[in-house]
Design a protein around this motif. Sequence first.
Motif, PDB file in Angstrom:
ATOM      1  N   ASP A 306      54.677  15.254  -8.439  1.00 15.71           N
ATOM      2  CA  ASP A 306      53.817  16.385  -8.776  1.00 15.71           C
ATOM      3  C   ASP A 306      53.150  16.871  -7.476  1.00 15.71           C
ATOM      4  O   ASP A 306      52.363  16.146  -6.869  1.00 15.71           O
ATOM      5  N   PHE A 307      53.470  18.082  -7.065  1.00 13.09           N
ATOM      6  CA  PHE A 307      52.961  18.586  -5.789  1.00 13.09           C
ATOM      7  C   PHE A 307      51.439  18.773  -5.832  1.00 13.09           C
ATOM      8  O   PHE A 307      50.765  18.690  -4.803  1.00 13.09           O
ATOM      9  N   ILE A 308      50.913  19.007  -7.027  1.00 14.39           N
ATOM     10  CA  ILE A 308      49.457  19.211  -7.140  1.00 14.39           C
ATOM     11  C   ILE A 308      48.703  17.926  -6.774  1.00 14.39           C
ATOM     12  O   ILE A 308      47.643  17.972  -6.145  1.00 14.39           O
ATOM     13  N   ASP A 309      49.275  16.766  -7.130  1.00 18.81           N
ATOM     14  CA  ASP A 309      48.617  15.499  -6.755  1.00 18.81           C
ATOM     15  C   ASP A 309      48.488  15.421  -5.228  1.00 18.81           C
ATOM     16  O   ASP A 309      47.456  15.002  -4.696  1.00 18.81           O
ATOM     17  N   ILE A 310      49.547  15.837  -4.546  1.00 18.66           N
ATOM     18  CA  ILE A 310      49.543  15.741  -3.081  1.00 18.66           C
ATOM     19  C   ILE A 310      48.591  16.783  -2.481  1.00 18.66           C
ATOM     20  O   ILE A 310      47.808  16.485  -1.581  1.00 18.66           O
ATOM     21  N   LEU A 311      48.612  17.995  -3.033  1.00 21.91           N
ATOM     22  CA  LEU A 311      47.704  19.040  -2.535  1.00 21.91           C
ATOM     23  C   LEU A 311      46.243  18.650  -2.770  1.00 21.91           C
ATOM     24  O   LEU A 311      45.372  18.922  -1.941  1.00 21.91           O
ATOM     25  N   ASP A 312      46.001  17.997  -3.888  1.00 24.39           N
ATOM     26  CA  ASP A 312      44.659  17.522  -4.206  1.00 24.39           C
ATOM     27  C   ASP A 312      44.175  16.531  -3.140  1.00 24.39           C
ATOM     28  O   ASP A 312      43.053  16.625  -2.637  1.00 24.39           O
ATOM     29  N   HIS A 313      45.047  15.589  -2.790  1.00 28.71           N
ATOM     30  CA  HIS A 313      44.711  14.641  -1.720  1.00 28.71           C
ATOM     31  C   HIS A 313      44.477  15.390  -0.408  1.00 28.71           C
ATOM     32  O   HIS A 313      43.550  15.081   0.344  1.00 28.71           O
ATOM     33  N   ALA A 314      45.316  16.363  -0.141  1.00 29.20           N
ATOM     34  CA  ALA A 314      45.219  17.093   1.131  1.00 29.20           C
ATOM     35  C   ALA A 314      43.869  17.802   1.239  1.00 29.20           C
ATOM     36  O   ALA A 314      43.239  17.828   2.293  1.00 29.20           O
ATOM     37  N   ILE A 315      43.419  18.362   0.122  1.00 24.99           N
ATOM     38  CA  ILE A 315      42.162  19.123   0.145  1.00 24.99           C
ATOM     39  C   ILE A 315      40.959  18.180   0.196  1.00 24.99           C
ATOM     40  O   ILE A 315      39.927  18.501   0.773  1.00 24.99           O
ATOM     41  N   ASN A 316      41.128  16.993  -0.388  1.00 24.32           N
ATOM     42  CA  ASN A 316      40.001  16.057  -0.428  1.00 24.32           C
ATOM     43  C   ASN A 316      39.979  15.065   0.730  1.00 24.32           C
ATOM     44  O   ASN A 316      39.185  14.132   0.738  1.00 24.32           O
ATOM     45  N   GLY A 317      40.908  15.228   1.691  1.00 20.25           N
ATOM     46  CA  GLY A 317      40.898  14.347   2.868  1.00 20.25           C
ATOM     47  C   GLY A 317      41.415  12.958   2.597  1.00 20.25           C
ATOM     48  O   GLY A 317      41.066  12.003   3.293  1.00 20.25           O
ATOM     49  N   THR A 318      42.258  12.811   1.559  1.00 21.32           N
ATOM     50  CA  THR A 318      42.751  11.470   1.206  1.00 21.32           C
ATOM     51  C   THR A 318      44.284  11.423   1.231  1.00 21.32           C
ATOM     52  O   THR A 318      44.895  10.738   0.409  1.00 21.32           O
ATOM     53  N   LEU A 319      44.873  12.136   2.158  1.00 24.82           N
ATOM     54  CA  LEU A 319      46.349  12.144   2.223  1.00 24.82           C
ATOM     55  C   LEU A 319      46.931  10.756   2.495  1.00 24.82           C
ATOM     56  O   LEU A 319      48.101  10.513   2.234  1.00 24.82           O
ATOM     57  N   ASP A 320      46.103   9.843   3.024  1.00 23.99           N
ATOM     58  CA  ASP A 320      46.587   8.463   3.229  1.00 23.99           C
ATOM     59  C   ASP A 320      46.903   7.785   1.897  1.00 23.99           C
ATOM     60  O   ASP A 320      47.613   6.794   1.856  1.00 23.99           O
ATOM     61  N   LYS A 321      46.376   8.319   0.799  1.00 23.04           N
ATOM     62  CA  LYS A 321      46.624   7.723  -0.529  1.00 23.04           C
ATOM     63  C   LYS A 321      47.765   8.436  -1.264  1.00 23.04           C
ATOM     64  O   LYS A 321      48.144   8.029  -2.357  1.00 23.04           O
ATOM     65  N   ALA A 322      48.281   9.502  -0.679  1.00 17.03           N
ATOM     66  CA  ALA A 322      49.312  10.282  -1.387  1.00 17.03           C
ATOM     67  C   ALA A 322      50.663   9.588  -1.331  1.00 17.03           C
ATOM     68  O   ALA A 322      50.963   8.852  -0.384  1.00 17.03           O
ATOM     69  N   GLU A 323      51.448   9.798  -2.382  1.00 18.92           N
ATOM     70  CA  GLU A 323      52.807   9.235  -2.424  1.00 18.92           C
ATOM     71  C   GLU A 323      53.755  10.333  -2.844  1.00 18.92           C
ATOM     72  O   GLU A 323      53.367  11.259  -3.561  1.00 18.92           O
ATOM     73  N   ILE A 324      55.003  10.174  -2.431  1.00 23.06           N
ATOM     74  CA  ILE A 324      55.962  11.215  -2.793  1.00 23.06           C
ATOM     75  C   ILE A 324      57.331  10.602  -3.075  1.00 23.06           C
ATOM     76  O   ILE A 324      57.723   9.631  -2.436  1.00 23.06           O
ATOM     77  N   ILE A 325      58.016  11.160  -4.053  1.00 18.07           N
ATOM     78  CA  ILE A 325      59.393  10.735  -4.335  1.00 18.07           C
ATOM     79  C   ILE A 325      60.295  11.951  -4.154  1.00 18.07           C
ATOM     80  O   ILE A 325      60.003  13.041  -4.672  1.00 18.07           O
ATOM     81  N   TRP A 326      61.370  11.739  -3.414  1.00 16.78           N
ATOM     82  CA  TRP A 326      62.345  12.816  -3.181  1.00 16.78           C
ATOM     83  C   TRP A 326      63.609  12.560  -3.990  1.00 16.78           C
ATOM     84  O   TRP A 326      64.019  11.413  -4.163  1.00 16.78           O
ATOM     85  N   ASP A 327      64.214  13.626  -4.423  1.00 16.12           N
ATOM     86  CA  ASP A 327      65.544  13.554  -5.028  1.00 16.12           C
ATOM     87  C   ASP A 327      66.506  13.105  -3.916  1.00 16.12           C
ATOM     88  O   ASP A 327      66.449  13.625  -2.801  1.00 16.12           O
ATOM     89  N   ASP A 328      67.361  12.119  -4.205  1.00  9.94           N
ATOM     90  CA  ASP A 328      68.287  11.624  -3.188  1.00  9.94           C
ATOM     91  C   ASP A 328      69.354  12.654  -2.828  1.00  9.94           C
ATOM     92  O   ASP A 328      70.044  12.526  -1.833  1.00  9.94           O
ATOM     93  N   ARG A 329      69.507  13.651  -3.684  1.00  6.19           N
ATOM     94  CA  ARG A 329      70.552  14.638  -3.416  1.00  6.19           C
ATOM     95  C   ARG A 329      70.166  15.547  -2.243  1.00  6.19           C
ATOM     96  O   ARG A 329      69.016  15.582  -1.819  1.00  6.19           O
ATOM     97  N   PHE A 330      71.150  16.267  -1.755  1.00 10.59           N
ATOM     98  CA  PHE A 330      70.907  17.270  -0.718  1.00 10.59           C
ATOM     99  C   PHE A 330      70.612  18.602  -1.407  1.00 10.59           C
ATOM    100  O   PHE A 330      71.176  18.886  -2.473  1.00 10.59           O
ATOM    101  N   ALA A 331      69.760  19.386  -0.775  1.00 14.40           N
ATOM    102  CA  ALA A 331      69.550  20.747  -1.272  1.00 14.40           C
ATOM    103  C   ALA A 331      69.909  21.709  -0.156  1.00 14.40           C
ATOM    104  O   ALA A 331      69.649  21.426   1.026  1.00 14.40           O
ATOM    105  N   LEU A 332      70.524  22.818  -0.521  1.00 18.29           N
ATOM    106  CA  LEU A 332      70.939  23.800   0.482  1.00 18.29           C
ATOM    107  C   LEU A 332      70.684  25.205  -0.058  1.00 18.29           C
ATOM    108  O   LEU A 332      71.008  25.502  -1.212  1.00 18.29           O
ATOM    109  N   GLY A 333      70.076  26.024   0.772  1.00 15.58           N
ATOM    110  CA  GLY A 333      69.758  27.399   0.365  1.00 15.58           C
ATOM    111  C   GLY A 333      70.420  28.403   1.295  1.00 15.58           C
ATOM    112  O   GLY A 333      70.408  28.227   2.517  1.00 15.58           O
TER     113      GLY A 333
END
Length: 423
Positions: A306-333
């Motif tokens: 959820d990108f909002i969880d990460i943006l929330d951390h970014a705005i509150n100065g707690t990005l050290d607590k943020a976690e992220i999961i990526w799709d293993d697939r490749f994306a191409l535009g």
Amino acid sequence: MKILIVGSGGREHALAWKIAQSPRVSQVYIAPGNGGTFYSKVIKNILITDINDLAKFAIDQDINITVVGPEVPLSDGIVDVFRSKNLKIFGPTKSAARLESSKDFAKEFMVRNNIPTAKYSTFTDVSMAKSYVQKEKLPIVIKADGLAAGKGVVIAQTIEEAYNTIDDMIGENENSLKKVVIEEYLVGEEASFIVMSDGKNIFPLATSQDHKRLKDGDNGPNTGGMGAYSPANLVTPDLHCKIMEEVIIPTIKGMSKEGNTFTGFLYAGIMIGTTDGSDKWVKTLEFNCRMGDPETQPIMMRMKSDFIDILDHAINGTLDKAEIIWDDRFALGVVLAAYNYPENPRTGDEIKQLPLEAENMMIFHAGTKISNGLLKTNGGRVMCVTALGDSVKKAREIAYDTIAKINFNGMQYRKDIGWRAIK
Ligand code: AMP
Ligand code: GLY
């Protein structure tokens, strides 16, 4: 939560699309948005561009977080205005945005902070710039000092071309930017390295590779970007560490030390090369104080968290607590551009019915608008067809199969996006 996205490009469509998927979000507004966001049932276009009017809108509508896509409102000080009204916004201040809005500021900053970059000199005088070029090797890179939508860089192959560029950029031309950075031409492969920072913590996003030139085989003029894929496997784990240690960490630390604390997305354009078979070096080609376009489109398609969880951390100065999961697939535009892009793109061409989107394929709009109920081109880069696949090749196949069903007069696109990865 209510979220406001500022901008109208493919990057902003992708950000709005991703954020609208958050269960925490009740409404996404985009100002001004485009034809694609207009069609979306979960995103609402708001026809405001003035910074003070945007702040008033954010107050009136109780917006919880504002995310800024493009560089122009950032370098015009939108973050300063919002913060002065206690509004939460993710981006750098006007002063910190100089990392992008002034090439000269960025180069001096890199030199002061020992951040690897091409050798350079800055000029405001035509004859001094020309005599410098005479002494240096060709090709040589000439950059206008201010914002130029990715089109302010000329790689001059001959002295004549260099002289003409200098005349155009600092000469008599009324619209000229009056200051140029002239730098050594670097040979290597480029990667886009984008992180988020809350001023103190650094949170790297997935790597990507853009295709800046208009034509296949990386020929033709520079553009804002004609296509991108993620991840860029040329950035090995070792190189990832090297870029963090030599470029990103010193940048965030240096900005803070110099009183320009950097919050927001920081995009470093990195050249990766080797000298005489030795270990790879990295050098910073440019900083952008925002996400890349079209890099954002494949990156958002791969983001599972959820990108909002990460943006929330970014705005509150707690990005050290943020976690992220990526799709293993490749994306191409792949970017579909209008007739005569980048010089003088034609607008108003009708875009026939678009193919249906799917879990593994999205059409992010950029220069499109609805006019009399019809979808029409409205800018240089019109849309970015972005697909997910188990390999770069598979993602590319899906993207090009989709493009075969899209048509508007003058449509131009590269047929070789991802060629380096596939090779
Ligand atoms: P910039 O806006 O500074 O990133 O420049 C746009 C594009 O021009 C880059 O993505 C590179 O492809 C190219 N470029 C910029 N600086 C250099 C350089 N010093 N050597 C080679 N290519 C460069
Ligand atoms: N795609 C390059 C940029 O966003 O600057």
